[in-house]
Write a protein that holds these residues in place. Sequence first.
Motif, PDB file in Angstrom:
ATOM      1  N   TYR A  10      14.927   6.820  -7.492  1.00 48.91           N
ATOM      2  CA  TYR A  10      14.539   8.222  -7.581  1.00 48.91           C
ATOM      3  C   TYR A  10      14.751   8.714  -9.005  1.00 48.91           C
ATOM      4  O   TYR A  10      15.537   8.144  -9.754  1.00 48.91           O
ATOM      5  CB  TYR A  10      15.379   9.065  -6.622  1.00 48.91           C
ATOM      6  N   HIS A  24      12.410  13.953  -8.267  1.00 47.10           N
ATOM      7  CA  HIS A  24      12.867  14.174  -6.894  1.00 47.10           C
ATOM      8  C   HIS A  24      13.921  15.273  -6.818  1.00 47.10           C
ATOM      9  O   HIS A  24      14.068  15.934  -5.802  1.00 47.10           O
ATOM     10  CB  HIS A  24      13.447  12.878  -6.313  1.00 47.10           C
ATOM     11  N   SER A  77      12.008  18.660  -7.259  1.00 46.19           N
ATOM     12  CA  SER A  77      11.211  19.013  -6.080  1.00 46.19           C
ATOM     13  C   SER A  77      12.113  19.350  -4.891  1.00 46.19           C
ATOM     14  O   SER A  77      11.631  19.783  -3.850  1.00 46.19           O
ATOM     15  CB  SER A  77      10.287  17.851  -5.718  1.00 46.19           C
ATOM     16  N   GLY A  78      13.416  19.108  -5.070  1.00 41.09           N
ATOM     17  CA  GLY A  78      14.348  19.435  -4.000  1.00 41.09           C
ATOM     18  C   GLY A  78      14.515  18.334  -2.967  1.00 41.09           C
ATOM     19  O   GLY A  78      15.247  18.480  -1.992  1.00 41.09           O
ATOM     20  N   GLU A  79      13.829  17.204  -3.177  1.00 43.72           N
ATOM     21  CA  GLU A  79      13.907  16.100  -2.207  1.00 43.72           C
ATOM     22  C   GLU A  79      15.264  15.394  -2.244  1.00 43.72           C
ATOM     23  O   GLU A  79      15.730  14.894  -1.224  1.00 43.72           O
ATOM     24  CB  GLU A  79      12.827  15.058  -2.513  1.00 43.72           C
ATOM     25  N   LYS A  80      15.838  15.309  -3.466  1.00 41.21           N
ATOM     26  CA  LYS A  80      17.100  14.586  -3.621  1.00 41.21           C
ATOM     27  C   LYS A  80      18.095  15.419  -4.407  1.00 41.21           C
ATOM     28  O   LYS A  80      17.714  16.294  -5.195  1.00 41.21           O
ATOM     29  CB  LYS A  80      16.860  13.266  -4.383  1.00 41.21           C
ATOM     30  N   THR A  81      19.371  15.108  -4.223  1.00 42.82           N
ATOM     31  CA  THR A  81      20.413  15.780  -4.998  1.00 42.82           C
ATOM     32  C   THR A  81      20.733  14.914  -6.222  1.00 42.82           C
ATOM     33  O   THR A  81      20.327  13.751  -6.296  1.00 42.82           O
ATOM     34  CB  THR A  81      21.710  15.918  -4.179  1.00 42.82           C
ATOM     35  N   GLU A 133      22.278  11.692  -5.432  1.00 40.64           N
ATOM     36  CA  GLU A 133      21.394  10.684  -4.843  1.00 40.64           C
ATOM     37  C   GLU A 133      20.513   9.971  -5.873  1.00 40.64           C
ATOM     38  O   GLU A 133      20.067   8.858  -5.637  1.00 40.64           O
ATOM     39  CB  GLU A 133      20.502  11.317  -3.761  1.00 40.64           C
ATOM     40  N   LYS A 179      12.343  26.950 -10.139  1.00 40.26           N
ATOM     41  CA  LYS A 179      13.037  25.676  -9.969  1.00 40.26           C
ATOM     42  C   LYS A 179      14.378  25.655 -10.694  1.00 40.26           C
ATOM     43  O   LYS A 179      15.189  24.750 -10.515  1.00 40.26           O
ATOM     44  CB  LYS A 179      12.167  24.537 -10.491  1.00 40.26           C
ATOM     45  N   ASN A 217      17.767  25.709  -8.475  1.00 44.41           N
ATOM     46  CA  ASN A 217      18.053  24.429  -7.837  1.00 44.41           C
ATOM     47  C   ASN A 217      18.545  23.406  -8.857  1.00 44.41           C
ATOM     48  O   ASN A 217      19.537  22.703  -8.631  1.00 44.41           O
ATOM     49  CB  ASN A 217      16.785  23.911  -7.129  1.00 44.41           C
TER      50      ASN A 217
END
Length: 287
Positions: free
Chosen positions: A76, A80, A83-87, A90, A118, A121
Amino acid sequence: MHDQAKALRQLVSNAKRKQSKMRVIAVTSGKGGVGKTNLTVNLAIALAEYGQRIIILDGDLGLANVDIAFGLTARYTIEHLLSGEKTIEEIILTGPQGIGIIPGGSGVQELANIDRDKLTNALTNLGRLEKMADILIIDTGAGLGHTVMNFLQAADDIILVTTPEPTAMIDAYGLLKTLRQEAGEVPIHVVINRVRSEGDAQATFKRLETAVLKFLDGSLDFMGWVYDDHLVGRSVMLQEPLGISFPESSAYRCIQWIAGTVTGINLSPPRQAGGVRGFLSKLLRAF
Ligand SMILES: Nc1ncnc2c1ncn2[C@@H]1O[C@H](COP(=O)(O)OP(=O)(O)O)[C@@H](O)[C@H]1O
Ligand SMILES: [Mg+2]
């Protein structure tokens, strides 16, 4: 100053306020292929040896290869994260000495040109870096792009890498000129890579400094040099950082010396022909 740089600076300074003081060092160059990634990766190792907790942000858009230099594969990237998919936890990879590696990918451009929605986040995620590291090293791309410039403006220190080659020197000068205008407050430290000797390094720096003193304002900090060393190429092939494969190499010893400067430890510059051979030749010369 670009608006995006302001956002990025806010991001960095917010992170700073939350905890103590993670230093952000950007490694950059005018021309590509001069040794930024090699310096970044091995500086991280040398700094980790000095007890510093290091995270590298792979910020080179075109040739994102910090993970490859460590023999790791990024699953990743920053993309990612944004886009908020991963921290952040991660996406971060762990290299030797506990060095964290944040793969940039195409998310790098987005990060450096981040938009308001964005930002929050990214702030919460990147703010957590502060607890994980003492120094964040950004391996930027080469040149004068907006993304690179935004990173440089947001950094605490800039390490400008060049080789003695005329093309690299011209591009280094060009970058210095722009940096003076756009990131005037950020200290710039010059590292001359792939030198044949200390004399070669000193002469090369002098050439750059003379041009800066003559045509630009202010002085230039000479941080050090790294010898041209075939073991660097070997370590690239091995996909293992020089500091791991060949810690006794003359190039790595130079990088350890530079790391000393970064941490405030004052070491004397390493000689090229070190080790037993250097010792013997010095001994013989004494007689
Ligand atoms: N001190 C050095 N001695 C010999 N070769 C070097 C040295 N530094 C870098 N190189 C070689 O130059 C190439 C480019 O280095 P790299 O760190 O990838 O540059 P950049 O990140 O600036 O594009 C690498 O393949 C590496 O083998
Ligand atoms: Mg690179």
